[in-house]
Design a protein around this motif. Structure first.
Motif, PDB file in Angstrom:
ATOM      1  N   LEU A 296       0.831  -1.204   0.000  1.00 54.16           N
ATOM      2  CA  LEU A 296       0.000   0.000   0.000  1.00 54.16           C
ATOM      3  C   LEU A 296       0.868   1.257   0.000  1.00 54.16           C
ATOM      4  O   LEU A 296       0.576   2.224  -0.708  1.00 54.16           O
ATOM      5  N   LYS A 299       2.514   1.644  -3.389  1.00 53.50           N
ATOM      6  CA  LYS A 299       1.525   2.100  -4.371  1.00 53.50           C
ATOM      7  C   LYS A 299       1.318   3.607  -4.293  1.00 53.50           C
ATOM      8  O   LYS A 299       1.132   4.281  -5.310  1.00 53.50           O
ATOM      9  N   ASP A 300       1.342   4.152  -3.063  1.00 52.58           N
ATOM     10  CA  ASP A 300       1.145   5.592  -2.867  1.00 52.58           C
ATOM     11  C   ASP A 300       2.443   6.382  -2.959  1.00 52.58           C
ATOM     12  O   ASP A 300       2.456   7.605  -2.743  1.00 52.58           O
ATOM     13  N   ARG A 302       5.102   6.028  -0.965  1.00 59.01           N
ATOM     14  CA  ARG A 302       5.617   6.317   0.376  1.00 59.01           C
ATOM     15  C   ARG A 302       6.711   5.317   0.748  1.00 59.01           C
ATOM     16  O   ARG A 302       6.662   4.156   0.367  1.00 59.01           O
ATOM     17  N   LYS A 334      -2.644   7.138   6.138  1.00 62.67           N
ATOM     18  CA  LYS A 334      -3.571   8.183   5.702  1.00 62.67           C
ATOM     19  C   LYS A 334      -2.929   9.567   5.739  1.00 62.67           C
ATOM     20  O   LYS A 334      -3.173  10.402   4.867  1.00 62.67           O
ATOM     21  N   THR A 385      -9.145  12.024   3.505  1.00 66.74           N
ATOM     22  CA  THR A 385      -8.464  10.745   3.698  1.00 66.74           C
ATOM     23  C   THR A 385      -9.399   9.662   4.203  1.00 66.74           C
ATOM     24  O   THR A 385      -8.985   8.519   4.333  1.00 66.74           O
TER      25      THR A 385
END
Length: 424
Positions: A296, A299-300, A302, A334, A385
Motif C-alpha cells: 500500500l 503504491k502511494d 511512500r 492516511k 483521507t
C-alpha cells in the motif's frame, strides 16, 4: 470514564480541603510561635534593661525593698501589669542566668542564682557556643538569649531566659493541631468517597444511557450497511466496474469501521468487552500485520521501514492487539506525506511499539488530545483521507484495556509519533 471522573472529583475536593485546613493550621501555629517569641523578647529586653533583674530594685531573684506599698509605682511599673503587657508575676516565675565574657571569649563571671536547672559549667558552655556562632539573639535549646555590650570594660553579657514552658506549650499545640488535622482529613475523605458516588450519579446514568444508545444504534446499523454493500456488489456483477458502486462500497466500509469502533469503545468503557488474554509473540503479530502495508505504501509512493525485535512476547488480547497495530498503521498511511517507520523494541521488562510518519505540518510537543473521540485537527484533511476521528480513540482504549499506555507527540513539527508501551 465515570470512575476517572469520580477519582478526579475526590482528588480536587481533598486537595481543596487539605489546602484550606493545613493552611489555617499553619497560620495559627506560626502566629502562636511568633507570640511566644515576642513575649520572650519583651521579658528578655526587660531583663537586659535592668541589668539582670526582672524589675528595678530586684537583686538576684530577691523581692525589691524600696519602701513602696503594694500597688504603688516602682519606676513606672506596678505589681499588677508591667509595661508592654508583661505580668507582674513574671519576676517570680522567670528563670534566667547571665554570663559575662571578654573580647577574647574568656568567661569572667557567671550568675545562675535565678535558675536551678543550669550549673555554672553548663552556663559557660552555652555562652561559649553562642559566642562561637556570632549570633546576638535567638533561641538556644530551651532558652531565648540576647547579648549586651558594656562600653566601659569592653565586655559582653549573655542573657539566657528559660522558655521551656512556653515552647513546650507551643509544641503540644502543634502536635495536637496536626493530629486533629490528619483525623479531620481522614474523616472528610471517607465522607467524600461515600457522597461522591451520589454526587455524580446523574452524570453516570446519563453516560450509561449514551453508551447504551451507541451500542444499540451500532448493532442496528450493521444490517442496513451489510445490505447496501451487497447491493453494490450486485450492481458491479451486472454492470461491471462502476465508479458509483465502488464509491458506495468505500463509504459502506468506512461506516462499518466507524460502527465497529464505536461499539468496541462503548463496550470497553462499560466493562462489557470480554478479553481473551493469552501469551503470544508480539513480534510475529506485528510483522504479520505489516505485510499488506508495504504494498500500500509503495503504491502511494511512500517509504515504509520497520525494525522489529525478535522473540518479543506479551500477555494480552491477541485480536485486540492486532487491531491496535492495524489502526496505527492505517492512521500513519492516511496522513503521511513521505515515509512511515515502525519499530518494536524490548528493554528489560518494557515493551515499546512505535509508529512514526512524516507530515506537512503539525504542532510540536504532546499531542494526546488526538486520542479524544471525534477530535479533528484538520476536518477537511480527515474528510479527504476518510478519517472518522474515532480510530485513535479506539487505539487508546485497546492499549489501556490491555494494561498499557499510549502517547502521541511531535518532536519537530514535521513528524508524528505514536508510542504504545507495556510492562511484562
Amino acid at each position: 470514564m465515570i470512575l476517572k471522573l469520580r477519582k478526579k472529583f475526590i482528588k480536587i475536593t481533598m486537595l481543596s480541603v487539605m489546602g484550606v485546613l493545613f493552611g489555617l493550621i499553619a497560620f495559627i501555629n506560626v502566629f502562636n510561635y511568633m507570640n511566644v517569641r515576642q513575649n520572650a523578647d519583651r521579658r528578655l529586653e526587660m531583663l537586659m534593661e535592668h541589668g539582670g533583674a526582672m524589675m528595678p530594685g530586684q537583686f538576684q531573684g530577691l523581692p525589691p525593698d524600696d519602701g513602696l506599698g503594694e500597688g504603688e509605682d516602682r519606676d513606672g511599673f506596678r505589681l499588677g501589669l508591667f509595661q508592654d503587657g508583661i505580668s507582674g508575676e513574671s519576676r517570680y516565675d522567670a528563670r534566667y542566668f547571665t554570663v559575662v565574657m571578654d573580647q577574647s571569649g574568656s568567661v569572667l563571671d557567671v550568675d545562675t542564682r535565678n535558675i536551678a536547672s543550669v550549673s555554672e559549667s553548663d552556663a559557660e558552655e552555652y555562652a561559649q557556643e553562642i559566642c562561637d556562632t556570632g549570633k546576638e539573639s535567638g533561641f538556644y535549646k530551651e532558652y531565648r538569649f540576647g547579648t549586651k555590650e558594656t562600653e566601659e570594660d569592653d565586655q559582653t553579657i549573655y542573657y539566657f531566659l528559660n522558655c521551656e514552658r512556653e515552647l513546650s506549650s507551643f509544641r503540644n499545640f502543634l502536635l495536637i493541631s496536626a493530629i486533629i488535622s490528619v483525623i479531620g482529613v481522614v474523616l472528610v475523605f471517607l465522607l467524600v468517597v461515600v457522597l461522591s458516588k451520589k454526587a455524580i450519579r446523574p452524570i453516570a446514568e446519563n453516560e450509561k444511557k449514551q453508551k447504551q444508545f451507541i451500542t444499540d444504534a451500532g448493532h442496528e446499523l450493521k444490517t442496513p450497511l451489510t445490505i447496501i454493500g451487497a447491493y453494490a456488489e450486485m450492481i458491479e456483477m451486472e454492470d461491471g466496474d462502476n465508479e458509483y458502486a465502488a464509491g458506495i462500497k468505500n463509504q459502506v466500509k468506512r461506516l462499518t469501521d466507524l460502527t465497529n469502533n464505536l461499539i468496541y469503545l462503548s463496550k470497553t468503557e462499560e466493562g462489557e468487552y470480554t478479553q481473551n488474554v493469552t501469551e503470544f509473540s508480539l513480534s510475529e503479530e506485528v510483522q504479520s500485520a505489516l505485510e499488506p502495508y508495504y504494498d500500500l505504501a509503495k503504491k502511494d509512493g511512500r517509504e515504509f521501514t520497520a525494525g522489529i525485535d525478535s522473540n518479543v512476547t506479551i500477555k494480552a488480547d491477541r485480536q485486540a492487539i492486532r487491531r491496535l497495530v492495524t489502526l496505527l498503521l492505517d492512521n500513519a498511511l492516511k496522513y503521511t506525506n513521505q515515509s512511515i517507520a515502525v519499530s518494536l523494541r524490548q528493554s528489560g521488562t518494557a515493551i515499546r511499539l512505535q509508529v512514526e510518519n512524516t507530515v506537512d505540518e503539525i504542532e510540536k510537543g504532546n499531542l494526546d488530545n488526538l486520542f479524544e473521540r471525534f477530535y479533528r485537527r484538520d476536518a477537511s484533511r480527515n474528510s479527504a483521507t476518510g478519517g472518522s476521528g474515532i480510530g485513535l480513540s479506539t487505539a487508546k482504549a485497546i492499549t489501556e484495556s490491555n494494561r498499557g499506555t499510549i502517547q502521541a507527540y511531535s518532536p519537530d513539527g514535521k513528524s508524528f509519533i505514536i508510542t504504545a508501551q507495556w510492562k511484562k
